[in-house]
Design a protein around this motif. Structure first.
Motif, short mmCIF file in Angstrom:
data_model
loop_
_atom_site.label_atom_id
_atom_site.label_comp_id
_atom_site.label_asym_id
_atom_site.label_seq_id
_atom_site.Cartn_x
_atom_site.Cartn_y
_atom_site.Cartn_z
N VAL D 96 -17.54 29.97 -54.20
CA VAL D 96 -17.77 31.19 -53.44
C VAL D 96 -16.74 32.26 -53.83
O VAL D 96 -17.07 33.44 -53.96
CB VAL D 96 -17.71 30.86 -51.94
CG1 VAL D 96 -17.50 32.10 -51.13
CG2 VAL D 96 -18.98 30.13 -51.52
N ARG D 164 -23.79 34.42 -51.21
CA ARG D 164 -24.81 33.73 -50.42
C ARG D 164 -25.58 32.71 -51.23
O ARG D 164 -25.91 31.63 -50.76
CB ARG D 164 -25.79 34.74 -49.84
CG ARG D 164 -25.18 35.61 -48.77
CD ARG D 164 -26.26 36.49 -48.18
NE ARG D 164 -25.73 37.27 -47.08
CZ ARG D 164 -26.48 37.79 -46.12
NH1 ARG D 164 -27.80 37.63 -46.15
NH2 ARG D 164 -25.95 38.46 -45.13
N VAL D 167 -23.13 29.78 -51.92
CA VAL D 167 -22.90 28.86 -50.81
C VAL D 167 -24.15 28.04 -50.53
O VAL D 167 -24.08 26.86 -50.17
CB VAL D 167 -22.40 29.61 -49.55
CG1 VAL D 167 -23.53 30.28 -48.80
CG2 VAL D 167 -21.65 28.65 -48.63
N ALA D 168 -25.32 28.63 -50.74
CA ALA D 168 -26.55 27.87 -50.51
C ALA D 168 -26.69 26.74 -51.53
O ALA D 168 -27.08 25.63 -51.19
CB ALA D 168 -27.76 28.80 -50.56
N ILE D 170 -24.22 25.27 -53.14
CA ILE D 170 -23.18 24.29 -52.81
C ILE D 170 -23.61 23.46 -51.60
O ILE D 170 -23.42 22.24 -51.56
CB ILE D 170 -21.85 25.03 -52.52
CG1 ILE D 170 -21.28 25.62 -53.82
CG2 ILE D 170 -20.85 24.12 -51.85
CD1 ILE D 170 -20.14 26.60 -53.60
N ALA D 171 -24.18 24.12 -50.61
CA ALA D 171 -24.64 23.42 -49.41
C ALA D 171 -25.77 22.46 -49.74
O ALA D 171 -25.84 21.34 -49.20
CB ALA D 171 -25.08 24.43 -48.35
N GLY D 172 -26.65 22.87 -50.62
CA GLY D 172 -27.73 21.98 -51.03
C GLY D 172 -27.20 20.73 -51.72
O GLY D 172 -27.65 19.61 -51.44
N PHE D 174 -24.35 19.46 -51.24
CA PHE D 174 -23.69 18.68 -50.18
C PHE D 174 -24.72 17.83 -49.43
O PHE D 174 -24.46 16.68 -49.08
CB PHE D 174 -22.99 19.64 -49.22
CG PHE D 174 -22.09 18.97 -48.23
CD1 PHE D 174 -20.78 18.68 -48.55
CD2 PHE D 174 -22.56 18.64 -46.96
CE1 PHE D 174 -19.95 18.07 -47.63
CE2 PHE D 174 -21.73 18.03 -46.04
CZ PHE D 174 -20.41 17.74 -46.37
N ALA D 243 -17.66 22.74 -51.86
CA ALA D 243 -18.02 22.87 -50.44
C ALA D 243 -16.75 22.95 -49.60
O ALA D 243 -16.65 23.77 -48.67
CB ALA D 243 -18.90 21.70 -50.00
N ALA D 246 -15.14 26.40 -50.01
CA ALA D 246 -15.87 27.42 -49.24
C ALA D 246 -15.61 27.24 -47.75
O ALA D 246 -15.46 28.22 -47.00
CB ALA D 246 -17.37 27.32 -49.55
N ALA D 247 -15.55 26.00 -47.31
CA ALA D 247 -15.32 25.70 -45.90
C ALA D 247 -13.91 26.10 -45.49
O ALA D 247 -13.68 26.58 -44.38
CB ALA D 247 -15.55 24.21 -45.63
#
Lengths: 296, 296, 296, 296
Positions: D96, D164, D167-168, D170-172, D174, D243, D246-247
């Motif tokens: 990110v 955005r 992060v999406a 990376i979240a996926g 995860f 992740a 970013a967190a």
């Protein structure tokens, strides 16, 4: 005082001995009678049933766990056989739920109940150096204080509700488990960089962490001396379970508990059920494959 | 001895003062010059650049973190300005990776390098009671030993590779974080059953956990006194990150680190970045909604 | 076939209805008799006691949990009232330990036992679209297969030992809990960067995670629609507990379980016991203080 | 359209091929020139430097990680060599922080920037079936939409701020890691009770979890087929790290991340760095000592 004492394992025997030595009239009972003999030779009377041990002013009990307490104290009818006004001092580490149930069952019968779990291993019990938590009616605690002081170096009153002493004992053991896991993890880390557990823990346990808990378990970890177990992995697992059960009832998240539970389970899965719970350090080292690196 | 000292925060100022008091000829430098004045009034010389502070036999530095060390020591050209044979004693808590890089950069230039991170807060630094870890060539450590002994109560040699002192310091801070989180979780549990953090921790920190770490942080938790921060939440987060980075390079799982990381993040997400890291106990209490129950 | 059916909650009622619709002779019993009426109006007979419901060739039961199964099936003497050769098909989600105990108690009495827990919510039960796990003697499974096929779209045989179906059901629910927690955590993360749960989950649940579990719970999380609960937080907590109990007996560490347990406890500590377990996403958002940031 | 394409690994080559096939004028560049040949044979031009590849209307890049993007795009001066108004479409999975930095650096030079990370493995890239996230100015996204549609089956716009899409993505990933760990843990549990991973996952991945992610990784776990790696353990570790980074910036606790991190580290500590990240199931099985029990 006329005192009964039920449960003569390593801890109970040492504690009862100190009551005898302090001049009290002690009647002992144990499931397997052999454990009564050393006490008898010190001057204790031996009862043939728990009921007979419970005929004095005070009954102390030091049983292994919830199941043993339930069988010997609750399911046996023992409470019905005790005189109103007798004080029962329960030294066992038990669940909060059972502590609450016991308090109600005693109250219903006009019996006094003092929850008095202890910190200390058998050698400290023998030296009358236990730390004794105490929860119950103030008058009841005062009445048994001479007994508690004969067995321990200090009594820590925690209020009236007996589960308070239970939860404090459980919380204390949780701190011990966390301290062990913490040393297990960081010594795996230092070892990976060439600093032995012994060298690292010498620094820490003589400075910021210069306390009995860290020094005692730190030594076992440094020396990898996990046998004979002072407190075995399954007992540690049981006590983490007591913390989780108390936390569940009271809706208190305990993130360290999940880690401790799994590390203890992993140690037990390896077949090491007879090792001291400081063997958590073997789990941390195995996860990092340290022995292979160090050429063992 | 002729000594330079770079980095005059709360810790560095106290440490440099003790070098002056022990009769050494000390030249100090700090990024913001104001911090030099108290030292000057004690008899230290003030250098206008780090290079000038580095002209003695020994250069001590106490900088805030990896970034500051990299800027002031590595990227500035300072090492090139030092005479061969000078010893650089680095007191900062830095990453294992930077410790290794620093060792190589010093060696390449014929400079001696001693990694000497310390345990102790500013008041202990002022009282010359620090515990000082030391890793580097034995001869170099011996040469600077009089300085270390002027600043600390004890020197703990950990071998030759400088990252050994780094990892030990990082591991020690990890033990502190774990101790705090452990107290935070269990006092949330005892509070849920009516036993205050103060009452519970009084028992534990006077018995099994009677050590500076538990007594100091236990008091902050019992009194909920998180301001001013002795060691703030973001600094704690940074140090857990150093442990995770060292663990990543060496492939060592650290399950407690994940818990610590999230608890610290949660505390910081609440906007409490200026609180002491013992404010982890606020997180544990909030997860259990204790304040609402207790009617706050 | 002549079939008894015990336990007419939302699931049991729908399942029993399908047995009636398939032409079987169904006798139902439920603790509170009111639940029997709709079934009676469809043509089922209503028994006044569990024993009377158990007089057919097969007894199906769909009770809430271990406690209910123990009371109605084991402690009541029901098994003693059944004819040898009757098959008992137990659809409840129960502990592995109870599954093993039930198997032994049935075998001792010459009764056949089939563990047949189901996946699916009441609407799928009504549509006869359940997925039904089945463990037991092959002959017994074959005998009841027409019943299972009347209630579900597919039967999944898992071998002879009944605990196999139990552990598979428990493991499946653990996967659901993990999927929910995973979505809860990542949508907290994406929200912090301005991507709503709805937008993010639309991508994922239409691509890599295009499955009933993710689409169903993803929709609840995206719409923050946690009431009425399809499956409540305490039921989720109970099922994670079943996984931990099975894992404890078999010595299998389950690191995700510790996280799930604490997140569920935290949700319940907030007083949200009546919400669907997808409300884990509230916990993840609260930890990050997202509502405050977004100005709610 | 006149398009440049930088980065011809397995993914980039397949994507660039589809641009050629769709009739665009494609100029490719890759660090090691050999990878350009197959594209040249399909009709692409080969550039000798990244700058030359960047002379079209659009530049696409598919580089391995933050470091490669930093070197090739930022540190090389490439952006200064591009004409104002050119659109750079970055398909890499990056942090990110770097996404934000790239957006600023492009804006400063009047270049358009579209973050367009993709979901899909090389075979899906070859079949033009990627799912493509897209964040950037709507006009820029519209301009490159024909290219995106030539490479993927669907474009998912996520707003203007490029982080955005980062992060999406990376979240996926995860969610994928969590799905794998979840299957790893529960199949260790079912195996301990005699239900093989294959039998259990057949049920789950054909019902509640009937999705590409679970079916794909479920098959690898069931067959213990971890080589050759579709996505290796170290890449998984890197992505969990993205992740966590970013967190950290956004102060979002991610409890599953700690577990994933340690499981991946443990797998890597075993020397299995070349295995697919579904080899997390080996770690779960080893913790429970399943192979020893099953007599392997």
């Amino acid at each position: 005082m006329k005192v009964g004492f039920i449960g003569l394992g390593a801890m109970g025997s040492a504690m009862a001995s100190n009551l005898v030595a302090a001049g009290h009239t002690v009647t002992v009972w144990n499931r397997s009678a052999a454990a009564c003999e050393p006490l008898a030779s010190l001057g204790a009377r031996v009862a043939s049933t728990p009921e007979r041990a419970a005929q004095g002013e005070v009954l102390c009990s030091m049983l292994a766990n919830d199941r043993a307490v339930r069988e010997v104290i609750l399911d046996s009818g023992l409470l019905d056989a005790m005189d109103r006004g007798t004080v029962h001092v329960n030294h066992a580490t038990i669940s909060v739920a059972l502590a609450q149930e016991l308090a109600a069952e005693h109250a219903r019968r006009g019996l006094d109940y003092v929850a008095a779990p202890v910190f200390g291993r058998p050698d400290m019990a023998a030296a009358a150096k236990l730390n004794i938590l105490a929860a119950g009616k103030p008058a009841a605690i005062e009445r048994v204080r001479p007994l508690l002081e004969a067995m321990g170096s200090k009594v820590w009153p925690l209020g009236e509700a007996p589960e308070r002493a239970s939860v404090a004992k459980i919380a204390g053991n949780f701190m011990l488990a966390s301290a062990i896991e913490s040393m297990a993890e960081v010594t795996a880390l230092t070892r990976a960089y060439g600093v032995s557990a012994a060298d690292f823990l010498e620094v820490m346990t003589n400075t910021l962490f210069a306390s009995p808990a860290y020094q005692g378990y730190g030594r076992l970890i440094a020396e990898q001396r996990f046998k004979p177990a002072g407190f075995s992995l399954p007992l540690g697992f049981k006590d983490v379970g007591l913390a989780q059960a108390a936390a569940e009832s009271a809706r208190v998240p305990l993130p360290f508990a999940g880690v401790l539970r799994d590390s203890l389970l992993e140690a037990m899965a390896a077949g090491d059920e007879d090792l001291d719970w400081s063997a958590l350090s073997l789990v941390a080292a195995k996860r990092a494959h340290l022995d292979e690196r160090e050429g063992h």
